[in-house]
Enzyme design. Structure first.
Site, PDB file in Angstrom:
ATOM      1  N   LYS A 127     -56.564  42.352  42.608  1.00 16.29           N
ATOM      2  CA  LYS A 127     -56.074  41.197  41.848  1.00 16.29           C
ATOM      3  C   LYS A 127     -56.706  39.890  42.311  1.00 16.29           C
ATOM      4  O   LYS A 127     -56.749  38.913  41.573  1.00 16.29           O
ATOM      5  CB  LYS A 127     -54.547  41.093  41.983  1.00 16.29           C
ATOM      6  CG  LYS A 127     -53.812  42.127  41.178  1.00 16.29           C
ATOM      7  CD  LYS A 127     -53.978  41.789  39.709  1.00 16.29           C
ATOM      8  CE  LYS A 127     -53.269  42.774  38.826  1.00 16.29           C
ATOM      9  NZ  LYS A 127     -53.502  42.468  37.402  1.00 16.29           N
ATOM     10  N   CYS A 133     -48.809  16.318  55.631  1.00 16.40           N
ATOM     11  CA  CYS A 133     -47.963  15.282  56.212  1.00 16.40           C
ATOM     12  C   CYS A 133     -47.490  15.696  57.592  1.00 16.40           C
ATOM     13  O   CYS A 133     -46.737  15.004  58.242  1.00 16.40           O
ATOM     14  CB  CYS A 133     -46.779  15.017  55.290  1.00 16.40           C
ATOM     15  SG  CYS A 133     -45.856  16.505  54.893  1.00 16.40           S
ATOM     16  N   GLN A 138     -11.214   8.789  50.717  1.00 14.68           N
ATOM     17  CA  GLN A 138     -11.177   9.203  49.326  1.00 14.68           C
ATOM     18  C   GLN A 138     -10.390  10.501  49.132  1.00 14.68           C
ATOM     19  O   GLN A 138      -9.720  10.691  48.143  1.00 14.68           O
ATOM     20  CB  GLN A 138     -12.626   9.378  48.861  1.00 14.68           C
ATOM     21  CG  GLN A 138     -12.801   9.853  47.454  1.00 14.68           C
ATOM     22  CD  GLN A 138     -12.285   8.833  46.449  1.00 14.68           C
ATOM     23  OE1 GLN A 138     -12.318   7.620  46.680  1.00 14.68           O
ATOM     24  NE2 GLN A 138     -11.778   9.323  45.339  1.00 14.68           N
ATOM     25  N   GLY A 196      -8.120  11.717  51.331  1.00 18.90           N
ATOM     26  CA  GLY A 196      -6.864  11.765  52.064  1.00 18.90           C
ATOM     27  C   GLY A 196      -7.056  11.492  53.539  1.00 18.90           C
ATOM     28  O   GLY A 196      -8.031  10.843  53.942  1.00 18.90           O
ATOM     29  N   VAL A 197      -6.109  12.023  54.329  1.00 12.19           N
ATOM     30  CA  VAL A 197      -6.060  11.697  55.755  1.00 12.19           C
ATOM     31  C   VAL A 197      -7.155  12.418  56.551  1.00 12.19           C
ATOM     32  O   VAL A 197      -7.484  13.561  56.264  1.00 12.19           O
ATOM     33  CB  VAL A 197      -4.674  12.112  56.312  1.00 12.19           C
ATOM     34  CG1 VAL A 197      -4.563  11.837  57.797  1.00 12.19           C
ATOM     35  CG2 VAL A 197      -3.577  11.378  55.559  1.00 12.19           C
ATOM     36  N   THR A 237     -15.311  18.826  61.040  1.00 12.50           N
ATOM     37  CA  THR A 237     -16.635  18.328  61.422  1.00 12.50           C
ATOM     38  C   THR A 237     -16.648  17.871  62.877  1.00 12.50           C
ATOM     39  O   THR A 237     -15.613  17.781  63.528  1.00 12.50           O
ATOM     40  CB  THR A 237     -17.066  17.103  60.576  1.00 12.50           C
ATOM     41  OG1 THR A 237     -16.191  16.009  60.908  1.00 12.50           O
ATOM     42  CG2 THR A 237     -16.997  17.376  59.087  1.00 12.50           C
ATOM     43  N   ASP A 249     -24.406   8.801  48.389  1.00  8.82           N
ATOM     44  CA  ASP A 249     -23.441   7.755  48.720  1.00  8.82           C
ATOM     45  C   ASP A 249     -23.724   7.219  50.120  1.00  8.82           C
ATOM     46  O   ASP A 249     -22.823   7.063  50.946  1.00  8.82           O
ATOM     47  CB  ASP A 249     -22.018   8.320  48.621  1.00  8.82           C
ATOM     48  CG  ASP A 249     -20.964   7.212  48.614  1.00  8.82           C
ATOM     49  OD1 ASP A 249     -21.347   6.025  48.548  1.00  8.82           O
ATOM     50  OD2 ASP A 249     -19.764   7.535  48.692  1.00  8.82           O
TER      51      ASP A 249
HETATM   52  P1  ADP Z   1     -13.597  10.001  52.962  1.00  5.05           P
HETATM   53  O1  ADP Z   1     -15.034  10.315  53.097  1.00  5.05           O
HETATM   54  O2  ADP Z   1     -12.723  11.130  52.625  1.00  5.05           O
HETATM   55  O3  ADP Z   1     -13.415   8.811  52.096  1.00  5.05           O
HETATM   56  P2  ADP Z   1     -13.897   8.994  55.525  1.00  5.05           P
HETATM   57  O4  ADP Z   1     -14.967   9.915  55.913  1.00  5.05           O
HETATM   58  O5  ADP Z   1     -14.287   7.627  55.132  1.00  5.05           O
HETATM   59  O6  ADP Z   1     -13.076   9.604  54.377  1.00  5.05           O
HETATM   60  O7  ADP Z   1     -12.843   8.956  56.701  1.00  5.05           O
HETATM   61  C1  ADP Z   1     -11.867   7.941  56.836  1.00  5.05           C
HETATM   62  C2  ADP Z   1     -11.951   7.333  58.225  1.00  5.05           C
HETATM   63  O8  ADP Z   1     -11.732   8.328  59.208  1.00  5.05           O
HETATM   64  C3  ADP Z   1     -13.326   6.766  58.531  1.00  5.05           C
HETATM   65  O9  ADP Z   1     -13.443   5.450  58.168  1.00  5.05           O
HETATM   66  C4  ADP Z   1     -13.426   6.923  60.037  1.00  5.05           C
HETATM   67  O10 ADP Z   1     -12.859   5.825  60.677  1.00  5.05           O
HETATM   68  C5  ADP Z   1     -12.587   8.141  60.315  1.00  5.05           C
HETATM   69  N1  ADP Z   1     -13.447   9.344  60.470  1.00  5.05           N
HETATM   70  C6  ADP Z   1     -13.844  10.186  59.498  1.00  5.05           C
HETATM   71  N2  ADP Z   1     -14.586  11.173  59.984  1.00  5.05           N
HETATM   72  C7  ADP Z   1     -14.683  10.973  61.311  1.00  5.05           C
HETATM   73  C8  ADP Z   1     -15.338  11.673  62.399  1.00  5.05           C
HETATM   74  N3  ADP Z   1     -16.048  12.774  62.165  1.00  5.05           N
HETATM   75  N4  ADP Z   1     -15.241  11.178  63.630  1.00  5.05           N
HETATM   76  C9  ADP Z   1     -14.537  10.049  63.849  1.00  5.05           C
HETATM   77  N5  ADP Z   1     -13.901   9.352  62.897  1.00  5.05           N
HETATM   78  C10 ADP Z   1     -13.959   9.794  61.627  1.00  5.05           C
END
Ligand code: ADP
Ligand code: MG
Length: 638
Positions: free
Chosen positions: A53, A144, A390, A392-393, A452, A500
């Protein structure tokens, strides 16, 4: 048949010699002889070779290298290699890493005296008119990535890892000059192969039953490398299991077991580490930017400088193979040389007083154990609330009582969970020191959790606004920008779009290193105010015209956002276009309005921002280029 050096059935990709020709993948019978590599059609039932080929004359070959698999590439196309000759790359996919390594090694050996061997290549594929690694759109565009010359390319006498046209180095004894290191590269090491011996740089306690324990400074044999983050290995007692590959280094020179040796560390990483330790006489040995050589990096507070500075000395070799540093005290080994200079400055600014090691804290692993991405929520302890986002906690906690983690508890109805859970498997594989590592998810309960890496200094935006203990130096500000550019260059190399990027989506660790987080997550948000470009939560202030007008996301729209992030850094966290509302921003930015130069940013820094905000997406730089530019500026400042 005896002329055939190697034979194998591989998948071959069509060569796309024309931009419009289709991509296809066919199984072919490859045969390597002294003269050429030829591929044949074959009858898979009878196992017989049929018509020829195509073929490539070995003397025309200019480079043989691995190719990074594409994201989502099927299992049978994980081990690609490329043979580059005048008609471009021939892409071949091997079934296993071993066979690929065997062919590459053999081919490299056979072509090593060829004319016109390339010094740079493209580590990713050419697909539909673009190089995936650097986004260049000309097929002939120079590579590169600089080739690793360890693999038999001995005829490249002038191969150099140095870039730019700086003055040549003075004769020895030398003090290394500030030269631009290579751009950040995806974590891929073409010289690594199955069967190699590695040394553990850190202890590793198994997190899953399939893992193997690592003891610092001990040797292990690598048995399998099919996962990019977890290798199968055997210890000296014959025990086998998976290990995080970023915990080991290849045992090449016998220096790996010394704490003063920081393999894989470049000049700026060394400077950062030495400055963080801030000890007069703090030192480490690293690979020099010249292949096969070593450099001593030494921190000194002498010379009246209050903040201290770094010096870099190349370790030189005599014709007889002896080693020496600044003055001609010769030693037969590097450890002997280091030992001598731990007691004698002998020409350097100081003696080597303190070992500074990057091995104090182990890096993050891509997941909590091999193949683990579903985490048992019973293994999590919640310690305190970090914030509210966004979804939550977000809480700080421990996994198995000892590993720091951040846990995002996903408010019901805020995320398209099934899609995210699918995506999480891919996100887990992304690993870079400037990306917040995803460890895994808890999906068997509601709310689901995203687990995370935890970064103790929190969100970059808050850190800029209120966390900086003293007025930041220009070096400090630029270092933050460099961290982000490197994390983003990695995402770009993986063809992953963040969508973002902003200071609020970066976090700062205990050492002040900035890491990018929440990459790709916006695609799973269920909230029109956030996802629609007309919504009140859409990141309008970080978006280029093509996103605002046509929702066209790309690495180039990430570049625009990076420019805005630079602006946030240099204004210590101001809101971009403070006085305008979203509608006004869309209107004015698409008519050419740009952010002003922050007071703390000099013309050079502002010109980087401005290039990120070029109207035409294609005119904007890549992250790879930006990372280099920022690095250069940092060197100029130091
Ligand atoms: P979302 O992305 O859901 O909007 P964020 O990632 O902004 O939430 O988290 C809200 C807050 O929590 C952040 O502003 C930061 O202060 C804290 N936070 C988030 N992830 C971590 C992390 N991995 N280590 C330390 N603080 C964090
Ligand atoms: Mg966020």
């Amino acid at each position: 048949m005896s002329d055939n050096i190697l034979e194998e059935i591989f998948i071959k990709r069509s060569q796309q010699k024309k931009k419009t020709s289709p991509l296809n993948y066919k199984e072919r019978w490859f045969v390597l002889t002294q003269e050429k590599i030829a591929y044949y059609d074959f009858d898979s039932d009878k196992g017989k070779r049929k018509g020829l080929k195509g073929s490539v004359d070995l003397e025309k070959i200019r480079c043989v290298e691995t190719v990074q698999p594409e994201i989502n590439s099927p299992q049978e196309r994980m081990y690609a290699f490329q043979i580059i000759y005048d008609e471009g790359p021939l892409y071949i996919f091997s079934k296993t890493e071993d066979v690929r390594a065997q062919w590459i090694k053999k081919l490299k050996e056979m072509v090593r005296f060829n004319k016109d061997l390339m010094q740079k290549y493209h580590p990713c594929f050419w697909v539909d008119g673009v190089w995936l690694c650097c986004q260049q759109e000309v097929k002939q565009a120079m590579g590169c990535k600089v080739l690793d010359n360890k693999n038999g390319f001995t005829s490249n006498l002038h191969l150099s890892r140095r870039r730019g046209s700086r003055k040549p180095l003075p004769p020895t004894p030398t003090e290394e000059k500030a030269v631009r290191p290579l751009p950040p590269q995806p974590p891929e090491a073409p010289s690594h192969s199955v069967g190699m011996t590695v040394i553990a740089e850190y202890n590793y306690t198994p997190m899953s039953p399939q893992d193997l324990e690592l003891r610092k400074d001990e040797e292990y044999t690598v048995l399998e490398m099919s996962d990019q983050n977890w290798w199968k290995a055997r210890d000296k007692n014959g025990k086998e299991g998976y290990i995080p590959c970023n915990y080991v280094v290849e045992a090449e020179h016998g220096l790996e077991k010394f704490d003063w040796y920081s393999k894989n560390m470049n000049r700026s990483q060394a400077e950062k580490l030495l400055k963080t330790e801030n000890k007069d006489g703090g030192f480490l040995i690293r690979d020099s930017s010249k292949a096969g050589k070593y450099t001593v990096s030494l921190f000194t507070k002498g010379g009246g400088e209050t903040s201290g500075s770094c010096r870099h000395y190349n370790i030189c070799t005599t014709a007889q193979g002896q080693f020496y540093l600044a003055e001609k005290h010769h030693f037969s080994s590097i450890p002997e040389l280091i030992n001598y200079h731990q007691h004698n400055a002998a020409g350097m600014v100081s003696r080597l007083k303190y070992i500074v090691s990057n091995r104090a804290r182990p890096p993050s692993t891509a997941g909590l154990g091999y193949g683990v991405w579903e985490i048992d929520p019973h293994c999590l302890t919640f310690i305190k609330e970090l914030g509210n986002g966004q979804f939550g906690v977000v809480k700080y906690g421990k996994w198995q009582g000892q590993h720091d983690v951040a846990i995002k508890m996903i408010k019901e109805g805020s995320m398209s969970e099934d899609d995210f859970i699918e995506e999480a498997k891919i996100m887990m594989k992304l690993r870079h020191e400037n990306l917040v590592q995803l460890y895994g998810v808890c999906t068997k309960q509601r709310p689901i959790y995203i687990v995370t890496e935890f970064l103790s200094n929190g969100c970059l935006l808050t850190y800029l606004r209120e966390g900086l203990k003293q007025h930041p130096t220009t070096v400090h500000l630029l270092e933050m920008c460099k961290d982000v550019s490197e994390g983003m260059a990695y995402l770009e190399s993986q063809q992953y779009i963040h969508r973002d990027l902003a200071a609020r989506n970066c976090l700062v660790d205990g050492n002040g290193t900035v890491k990018v987080t929440d990459f790709g997550l916006s695609r799973y948000v269920l909230d029109d105010e956030y996802t629609s470009s007309a919504g009140s939560k859409f990141p309008v202030r970080w978006s280029p015209p093509e996103v605002l007008l046509y929702c066209k996301f790309s690495s180039k729209s990430d570049i625009w956002a990076y420019g805005v992030l630079l602006w946030e850094v240099y204004t210590l966290g101001r809101l971009p276009y403070e006085r305008l509302n979203n509608t006004e921003i869309v209107d004015q930015v698409s008519r050419g309005l740009r952010l002003y130069r922050p007071q703390l940013a000099n013309e050079k820094v502002y010109s980087i921002m401005s290039r990120c905000w070029l109207e035409k997406a294609d005119d904007r730089p890549t992250f790879q280029e930006l990372a280099l530019t920022v690095q250069d500026l940092l060197y100029e400042l130091q």
